[in-house]
Design a protein around this motif. Structure first.
Motif, PDB file in Angstrom:
ATOM      1  N   ARG A  37      41.869  47.801 -12.658  1.00 55.66           N
ATOM      2  CA  ARG A  37      41.780  47.884 -11.213  1.00 55.66           C
ATOM      3  C   ARG A  37      43.300  47.370 -10.729  1.00 55.66           C
ATOM      4  O   ARG A  37      43.636  48.054  -9.865  1.00 55.66           O
ATOM      5  N   GLY A  51      53.773  45.911 -13.753  1.00 60.50           N
ATOM      6  CA  GLY A  51      53.602  46.231 -12.581  1.00 60.50           C
ATOM      7  C   GLY A  51      53.326  45.106 -11.576  1.00 60.50           C
ATOM      8  O   GLY A  51      54.054  44.846 -10.516  1.00 60.50           O
ATOM      9  N   ARG A 105      58.846  42.781  -3.650  1.00 63.36           N
ATOM     10  CA  ARG A 105      57.943  43.842  -4.297  1.00 63.36           C
ATOM     11  C   ARG A 105      58.998  44.970  -4.591  1.00 63.36           C
ATOM     12  O   ARG A 105      58.682  45.919  -5.581  1.00 63.36           O
ATOM     13  N   LYS A 106      60.056  45.036  -4.050  1.00 61.67           N
ATOM     14  CA  LYS A 106      60.949  46.173  -4.462  1.00 61.67           C
ATOM     15  C   LYS A 106      62.250  45.577  -4.796  1.00 61.67           C
ATOM     16  O   LYS A 106      62.853  44.678  -3.704  1.00 61.67           O
ATOM     17  N   ARG A 144      43.756  40.248  -2.795  1.00 63.00           N
ATOM     18  CA  ARG A 144      42.946  39.417  -2.041  1.00 63.00           C
ATOM     19  C   ARG A 144      41.571  39.303  -2.883  1.00 63.00           C
ATOM     20  O   ARG A 144      41.410  40.229  -3.678  1.00 63.00           O
ATOM     21  N   GLU A 148      37.608  53.272  -5.142  1.00 60.94           N
ATOM     22  CA  GLU A 148      38.255  52.169  -4.988  1.00 60.94           C
ATOM     23  C   GLU A 148      37.802  50.997  -5.346  1.00 60.94           C
ATOM     24  O   GLU A 148      38.400  49.831  -5.262  1.00 60.94           O
ATOM     25  N   ILE A 149      36.447  50.616  -5.633  1.00 62.60           N
ATOM     26  CA  ILE A 149      35.556  49.617  -5.797  1.00 62.60           C
ATOM     27  C   ILE A 149      35.492  49.469  -7.295  1.00 62.60           C
ATOM     28  O   ILE A 149      34.931  48.266  -7.453  1.00 62.60           O
ATOM     29  N   GLY A 177      34.563  44.457  -3.847  1.00 59.20           N
ATOM     30  CA  GLY A 177      35.077  45.253  -2.782  1.00 59.20           C
ATOM     31  C   GLY A 177      35.020  44.252  -1.537  1.00 59.20           C
ATOM     32  O   GLY A 177      34.767  42.975  -1.471  1.00 59.20           O
ATOM     33  N   SER A 178      35.568  44.718  -0.301  1.00 60.79           N
ATOM     34  CA  SER A 178      35.601  44.034   0.898  1.00 60.79           C
ATOM     35  C   SER A 178      34.172  44.041   1.730  1.00 60.79           C
ATOM     36  O   SER A 178      34.195  43.325   2.739  1.00 60.79           O
ATOM     37  N   LEU A 196      53.435  53.075  -2.939  1.00 64.00           N
ATOM     38  CA  LEU A 196      53.678  51.743  -3.704  1.00 64.00           C
ATOM     39  C   LEU A 196      52.665  50.706  -3.170  1.00 64.00           C
ATOM     40  O   LEU A 196      52.051  50.048  -4.119  1.00 64.00           O
ATOM     41  N   LEU A 197      52.456  50.433  -1.941  1.00 55.52           N
ATOM     42  CA  LEU A 197      51.674  49.725  -1.472  1.00 55.52           C
ATOM     43  C   LEU A 197      50.141  49.430  -2.276  1.00 55.52           C
ATOM     44  O   LEU A 197      49.410  48.530  -2.646  1.00 55.52           O
ATOM     45  N   ARG A 198      49.652  50.923  -2.436  1.00 58.98           N
ATOM     46  CA  ARG A 198      48.272  51.196  -3.067  1.00 58.98           C
ATOM     47  C   ARG A 198      48.485  51.250  -4.439  1.00 58.98           C
ATOM     48  O   ARG A 198      47.557  50.513  -4.944  1.00 58.98           O
ATOM     49  N   GLY A 213      51.186  50.490  -6.544  1.00 57.91           N
ATOM     50  CA  GLY A 213      52.173  49.889  -7.518  1.00 57.91           C
ATOM     51  C   GLY A 213      53.209  50.901  -7.653  1.00 57.91           C
ATOM     52  O   GLY A 213      53.366  51.943  -7.537  1.00 57.91           O
ATOM     53  N   SER A 214      54.162  50.170  -8.500  1.00 57.98           N
ATOM     54  CA  SER A 214      55.674  50.834  -8.818  1.00 57.98           C
ATOM     55  C   SER A 214      55.440  51.577 -10.159  1.00 57.98           C
ATOM     56  O   SER A 214      54.609  51.549 -10.748  1.00 57.98           O
ATOM     57  N   GLY A 244      40.832  45.760   3.064  1.00 62.79           N
ATOM     58  CA  GLY A 244      40.793  45.625   1.757  1.00 62.79           C
ATOM     59  C   GLY A 244      41.362  46.764   0.767  1.00 62.79           C
ATOM     60  O   GLY A 244      42.426  47.110   0.811  1.00 62.79           O
ATOM     61  N   GLU A 245      40.325  47.217  -0.147  1.00 63.08           N
ATOM     62  CA  GLU A 245      40.736  48.249  -1.049  1.00 63.08           C
ATOM     63  C   GLU A 245      41.055  49.531  -0.682  1.00 63.08           C
ATOM     64  O   GLU A 245      41.510  50.438  -1.160  1.00 63.08           O
ATOM     65  N   ILE A 246      40.542  49.809   0.607  1.00 67.36           N
ATOM     66  CA  ILE A 246      41.136  51.191   1.389  1.00 67.36           C
ATOM     67  C   ILE A 246      42.565  51.115   2.002  1.00 67.36           C
ATOM     68  O   ILE A 246      42.891  52.414   2.534  1.00 67.36           O
ATOM     69  N   ASP A 306      55.289  46.434   1.778  1.00 67.20           N
ATOM     70  CA  ASP A 306      56.301  46.499   0.550  1.00 67.20           C
ATOM     71  C   ASP A 306      57.391  45.455   0.909  1.00 67.20           C
ATOM     72  O   ASP A 306      58.213  45.094   0.009  1.00 67.20           O
TER      73      ASP A 306
END
Lengths: 540, 540
Positions: A233, A239, A261-262, A292, A323-324, A362-363, B231-233, B235-236, B322-324, B455
């Motif tokens: 996940r 990373g 992060r960057k 989270r 995504e979950i 998940g959320s 990147l937010l979702r 990663g790098s 959350g995850e979305i 980010d």
């Protein structure tokens, strides 16, 4: 799930402590300056077995030539003098340990298969102290074994001879946590579970979770690039680790402790130390990006007729759970037999050749439940799965997870266990188990496969009633050659340490190993940091 | 969103080609072996401006001393001879380009602010050809500029003097794709958008997306550790790149092209090359982990009264979406003014000091819609946001994204633009814009802030009616010192290249830069690979 892992870790840890008390006198007496040994027993074995076998490592008997896993000759490092001890006592008053009883648990690894004979354990509290120690050791040509929670499985976290043990145990302060960005910065000796508890109170979690969480240090996790249960996940530490502070062999402090992060200003030096097993520098602080805390967790236990169907089910759930999806683990029917036989754990579903543990997090509980329902409906309708059960309550979640988590424990009751941690392309993941079973025939007691399907990581375990050099010779190098043919990795998440260093060429070309060796020489010219580990004894 | 970016990239690319045709004669005539220049205009400027300014880079006028961004003296590399050309033509028949007109677009960067004067462009198709080229160049002491799509923003992708341009443009084959694991392996010259289209047909996406996707190469993305919109979702690239094949300066092929999620056998060498801007080796192939294609995408455009509320809204949506959650971008009211004035884009909501673009992507449209509704309800009720609008249809999604994506374009119409790409702790992210505005007073025409809040990445842009050395002197080093005080990064995602190499000490300590320099010397002892880039001219 977490509590289950934690209990298991505590139990093993407690068994280890008990054993150490019994074995310390007999073993320390003979172990001084002898090479690290490999013992032919599980953590539940007796102290007698422990004391007699500490000089051998995978040798398969005295009459055979030493295996590639055996320790090499001691390198010409200085031996520790009273003047050295006086220096250490001056900078670390009360934290320079020389009592053999107190040293014992730091000289032997978690599996009790490798032990060294260090005479001094240093417990610094600050980066400055680590820097002074290394500067001194480098100038005196004294070898150093950096040690975190000492939960490694390849003999990387204990001394081989008389290396000074540099423990991060007292470097356990959380430095900062930003609740908007989710970035945690802490000293390297923080225990993973303590970090998890700290974060959970703040509605976050660590991006990694391990069975050894109750003991392992975050610095050790980073130094070994630990994988664990959340990699599918949240990805690898390459990373999620945003910054490191590292003390180099000569005592120089390398400050790459960014909390961003960057950052594309020059080469990403911290990456070098992630997975370098303490051979390039001592990690003193870590900053890491934390996700989270999920509000809803579900676990499903399914049975499949074939491994092909198990993979098709993985594809289906990647699409439908999306995504979950947070874990996709498996065990075979042989694992289930051992769970039934040795731990009296009943199969929660009907008998099948393969079992899958799927976790979602998940959320939104309603949404997650609906996705899971739709996925299960499709999987059953299309006959991909034979049977299954779902858990949403904590106690049932733990019970289902224990079917996967306690396989290791059931193996220790089955006999002497040969353990392999292999990465393979998913299509070939189980074929190695099938081929090994056929290859060994009735020479093995049990040949079982389980692991992290989502990460392409197979745990192959082979048991026999007792240590069996002929069986070992049938397994190795067969298992490594098979893995190399499929472009797999002979160590997915455990690292190389002492035990597997000479097998590196099965997974890396000689040019890559030569370059690693150049990097080691550049960062640690005298080779004082964790000698005999990670890199092979000889370059090709 | 993707189509929007693509259209923009195409438009700029086409403007660039047009410009090159007009400028090639005047510029190549004077540019031979002169240092790279920095031009005082936007991509839409005329060829005349282009031709006269190519000798300067951020100098702020001939009377001032050269800025840290200026090119240093040419290093004593060999000059290319007819024998060299004969060698290249033998191994690359028809792919050894010496026609100045054809070379022109490879000698100048995307922003047309830096140009070199290379006389030869090599277009290998295979790793073996790259290896032969570098082995030869290393033995002959010929400098080499590796080049992908040439879309970089810091002058890293073009020659500074007469370096041989080694283009990956013809290395554009997809090698393998595993639909179960989602692991793609391809040559380094594959255009990012082509990879995206290939994957989308197979229900996957690339883990990165950029405005320049229609031109940039995956090898260049990896070499510059490109960030971008996902990147937010996901990663790098340090987490998603699983393997690299790299040709070293001496022609040696380093095969680290694993297609495994986990591999802990020795140091993770590929990490060294991610973000090294072609200075340590030439990336010839990449394997990368690709996520499943989301089934549902929503975009929301919101207005906030203060930046503090914008950050509180981020916290709220991290918890509730959350995850979305897949993007959280912002622009300030000054950006909106430029969009209205120069591009006639109307504000889709009422006027606010700050605007946010939030994107969700998930596997279930109903669930995603409900999560979004609940989040918006809470954000409005708690007065965190002043106004907002939601888009679920493709055309409206594109329209909302364009408010964020076309800020850069609106700036080019506002005047000469000084551009900064800064990482900061979230709490300080906008304070730099406020402080800069106050610091500059009416010396600047516009001071605007936008970027990737998720980010911690701010794009600070300052415009003036024309190039203004006094204004530049007021901005720099103020902007770098401000960033350094907050432990930020002076280059979040653009890299250092030629333009920013000497500013590295604002974000990295001297020990780290010295170690980078040692790594460079180890891997490329003659320094032939992308000279004058990434590392500073002098070590501290």
């Amino acid at each position: 799930m977490m509590a289950g892992n934690f209990q298991r870790a505590l139990k093993l840890r407690s068994a280890l402590r008990h054993l150490n008390l019994h074995s310390s006198l007999s073993s320390t007496a003979t172990a001084r300056h002898s090479p690290a040994g490999h013992c032919s027993h599980s953590p539940s074995t007796t102290s007698w077995q422990f004391a007699v076998c500490h000089r051998k490592l995978h040798t398969g008997g005295d009459e055979l030539k030493p295996s590639p896993a055996a320790a090499p000759e001691r390198l010409p490092f200085s031996r520790i003098t009273p003047e050295d001890l006086a220096f250490f006592r001056e900078i670390l008053p009360g934290r320079t340990i020389t009592d053999p009883d107190l040293l014992e648990s730091s000289n032997v690894d978690w599996l009790k298969t490798v032990r060294g004979s260090s005479e001094v354990l240093l417990r610094p509290q600050t980066t400055e102290e680590v820097s002074r120690i290394l500067k001194y050791c480098n100038s005196r040509n004294l070898a150093v074994n950096p040690q975190g929670g000492n939960t490694g499985l390849v003999g990387g976290s204990v001394p081989v001879y008389d290396e000074i043990i540099l423990s991060t145990a007292l470097m356990n302060n959380i430095l900062t946590f930003h609740s908007i960005s989710g970035i945690l910065t802490c000293q390297s000796g923080c225990v993973l579970e303590n970090l998890s508890l700290y974060l959970e109170e703040r509605d976050f979690i660590m991006p990694l979770d391990l069975g050894a969480k109750g003991s392992c240090h975050i610095g050790g996790n980073v130094a070994t690039n630990a994988g664990g249960l959340r990699l599918l996940r949240y990805g690898s530490l390459h990373g999620t680790v945003l910054g490191l502070e590292v003390v180099l062999a000569d005592g120089q402090v390398l400050d790459c402790l960014a909390t961003l992060r960057k950052d594309n200003t020059g080469y990403d030096l911290k990456q070098l130390f992630i997975g370098s097993e303490g051979t390039l520098g001592v990690i003193t602080a870590v900053s890491i990006l934390c996700p989270r805390k999920p509000r809803s967790v579900n676990v499903v236990f399914l049975g499949c007729e074939t491994f092909e169907q198990l993979l098709k089910t993985f594809q289906l759930c990647r699409g439908m759970l999306g995504e979950i999806l947070s874990a996709y683990e498996f065990l075979d029917s042989e694992c289930m037999r051992l769970l039934n036989t040795h731990l009296k754990l009943p199969n929660p579903i009907s008998d099948c050749p393969f079992y899958v543990v799927i976790e979602t997090s998940g959320s939104d509980a309603t949404h997650d439940g609906e996705k899971l329902h739709n996925f299960l409906d499709e999987a059953m309708t299309s006959s991909l799965v034979m049977d299954g059960t779902v858990a949403t309550e904590d106690s049932k979640i733990k019970a289902l997870w224990s079917m996967r988590e306690r396989v290791t424990e059931s193996l220790t009751h089955d006999g002497f266990t040969y353990k392999y941690d292999i990465s393979l392309p998913l299509e070939q993941l189980y074929q190695l188990v099938t081929d090994m079973r056929e290859h060994l025939g009735d020479r093995a007691k049990s040949v079982v496969g389980y692991g992290h399907v989502g990460d392409g990581n197979l745990h192959l375990n082979i048991t026999s009633p007792a240590k069996d050099p002929a069986l070992l010779a049938a397994i190795e190098p067969f298992v490594y050659e098979w893995t190399a043919k499929c472009q797999g990795s002979i160590s997915a998440e455990h690292g190389l340490g002492l035990k597997k260093r000479n097998y590196i060429y099965y997974s890396k070309p000689s040019q890559a190993v030569a370059l690693m060796s150049n990097i080691k020489a550049m960062l640690d010219p005298k080779g004082i940091l964790n000698p005999y580990k990670t890199l092979p004894d000889n370059l090709k």
